[in-house]
Design a protein around this motif. Sequence first.
Motif, short mmCIF file in Angstrom:
data_model
loop_
_atom_site.label_atom_id
_atom_site.label_comp_id
_atom_site.label_asym_id
_atom_site.label_seq_id
_atom_site.Cartn_x
_atom_site.Cartn_y
_atom_site.Cartn_z
N THR A 119 0.81 -1.23 0.00
CA THR A 119 0.00 0.00 0.00
C THR A 119 0.84 1.28 0.00
O THR A 119 0.55 2.19 -0.78
N PRO A 120 1.88 1.42 0.85
CA PRO A 120 2.65 2.67 0.81
C PRO A 120 3.24 2.96 -0.57
O PRO A 120 3.32 4.13 -0.98
N LEU A 121 3.64 1.93 -1.29
CA LEU A 121 4.20 2.13 -2.63
C LEU A 121 3.13 2.67 -3.59
O LEU A 121 3.40 3.60 -4.37
N LEU A 122 1.92 2.08 -3.52
CA LEU A 122 0.85 2.56 -4.38
C LEU A 122 0.41 3.97 -3.99
O LEU A 122 0.12 4.80 -4.86
N VAL A 123 0.37 4.25 -2.69
CA VAL A 123 -0.03 5.58 -2.22
C VAL A 123 0.91 6.64 -2.77
O VAL A 123 0.48 7.68 -3.30
N ARG A 124 2.20 6.39 -2.67
CA ARG A 124 3.18 7.37 -3.16
C ARG A 124 3.04 7.56 -4.67
O ARG A 124 3.09 8.68 -5.18
N ARG A 125 2.88 6.47 -5.38
CA ARG A 125 2.79 6.55 -6.84
C ARG A 125 1.53 7.32 -7.26
O ARG A 125 1.59 8.22 -8.10
N TRP A 126 0.39 6.98 -6.69
CA TRP A 126 -0.86 7.63 -7.08
C TRP A 126 -0.89 9.09 -6.66
O TRP A 126 -1.45 9.94 -7.36
N THR A 127 -0.29 9.42 -5.50
CA THR A 127 -0.24 10.82 -5.07
C THR A 127 0.61 11.64 -6.03
O THR A 127 0.24 12.77 -6.40
N ARG A 128 1.76 11.10 -6.46
CA ARG A 128 2.59 11.82 -7.44
C ARG A 128 1.85 11.99 -8.75
O ARG A 128 1.90 13.06 -9.38
N GLN A 129 1.16 10.94 -9.19
CA GLN A 129 0.41 11.04 -10.43
C GLN A 129 -0.71 12.07 -10.32
O GLN A 129 -0.99 12.80 -11.29
N ALA A 130 -1.37 12.13 -9.16
CA ALA A 130 -2.47 13.08 -8.98
C ALA A 130 -1.97 14.52 -9.05
O ALA A 130 -2.66 15.39 -9.59
N ARG A 131 -0.79 14.76 -8.55
CA ARG A 131 -0.26 16.13 -8.53
C ARG A 131 0.06 16.64 -9.93
O ARG A 131 0.07 17.85 -10.15
N VAL A 132 0.30 15.75 -10.85
CA VAL A 132 0.59 16.17 -12.23
C VAL A 132 -0.57 15.82 -13.17
O VAL A 132 -0.42 15.89 -14.39
N GLY A 133 -1.72 15.43 -12.58
CA GLY A 133 -2.89 15.16 -13.38
C GLY A 133 -2.84 13.88 -14.19
O GLY A 133 -3.52 13.77 -15.23
N ARG A 134 -2.09 12.89 -13.75
CA ARG A 134 -1.96 11.64 -14.51
C ARG A 134 -2.46 10.41 -13.75
O ARG A 134 -2.22 9.29 -14.17
N GLU A 135 -3.13 10.62 -12.64
CA GLU A 135 -3.64 9.48 -11.88
C GLU A 135 -4.75 8.77 -12.67
O GLU A 135 -5.64 9.43 -13.21
#
Length: 443
Positions: free
Chosen positions: A279-295
């Motif tokens: 979960t922490p790995l997915l959380v970090r990845r999706w949060t980064r993607q959300a910040r650049v509009g790519r989630e």
Amino acid sequence: MMIDAPRKAWFGQPPGLTILFLTEMWEKFSYYGMRALLVYYMTKQLLFSQEQASMVYGLYTALAYLSPVFGGMLADRWLGKRRAVILGGAIMAFGHFLMAFDALLYPALLAIVLGNGLFLPTLPGQVGDLYQRDDPRRGSAFNVYYVGINLGAFLAPLICGTLGEVYGWHVGFSAAGIGMLLGLVIYITGRRHLPPDPPRSERATLPFSALWQPAYRPLLQLMAMIAGLIVVFRLAYEQIGNTIAIWLDTGVDRVLTADFTIPMTWFFSLNPLLVFLITPLLVRRWTRQARVGREPAALTKMAIGAAVVGLSFVLVAILGGEPSAKVGWLWAALFFAIFTFGELFILPVGLGLFARLAPVGFGATIIAFWFLASFGGNLLAGAVGMLWSTLSSTVFFSLMGATCMLVAVLLLRLERRARPLLAGNAAPAPQSAAPADGAVTSG
């Protein structure tokens, strides 16, 4: 009403999420701890027949997913989320301690079911209220929360199960009750970090008929279609505790050394353990993607999850694992790894999506209907599991894999149709309601 939480907390999330995480962890510790002992207690202590114990167990676990529908309505209409969590947790703790008396089995189970009905839909309903609509962290909030569920599920059999088997069933049940009380203490002492409930006068202005306003119908239809697909998905998913358990017993070579054979129940600890690690790995990845509009969109994530869970069943189908030709235990571990990775893309994401789409004032009610899909899926999983005795493991698990793949395809098609509808961040508020109680979180 949203709370303006500090930006820095555990996993970069608001402090309130940690409070909800720990509360849910101890609640699941109590629930799964008691559940791990229940059948053994009925057959060994109360001398129930296997059929009677199975019937009681099945009805209990099914009602645990049905009661939140009514509990969510009570929370939204009268109690409020905070009071519902506290009251539900207290009733559940009381039920766990009633298990100390053999003659009170049925009242104890009823108390746990009723308390669970108030607790289960209202605690996750508060997660979305922690975030502003444009907060990029909200997309991963339910995955962090989901870790709490699985951490409690991981610890429960190890602690409550061991205490029950070694020191007596009632000691194990008492440990479950103590876990529930710990969760309540954490929730009450940390409530300053949680979003407040709207005044009762505001909740009273929201009749259930407000859900059927024309503006809500597209959202409700979408949620009904998603829930239907989740029922079908869980038909396969819930084989994890049913036919997969049989496969581990009869189709997997669990001999590690000449002196040690891996207990089959140990494999079930892999699922919550992997949830905690991945979960922490997915959380970090999706949060980064959300910040650049790519989630990825929520339904896209869910489709990926269904497909990956399907692949895990396909792996088992290819391996076969008949009693005459058992597969190595590492293959079983690989199944759980793939299965868990897919699970994280669909179940917590779907829960978050329902919270996001819930009309203001009906957050707990909508969350409860998400769990109603689990109720339907669990019942179907039990019926479908009866096919195990008439089909080979290869055919059976191929069917489960195909079921998950079908759900993935239908979710992708649904995502394309629902994209305009999901472009907003939440359902609008009813005209008679103040915007205070909506769960606003993204999948």
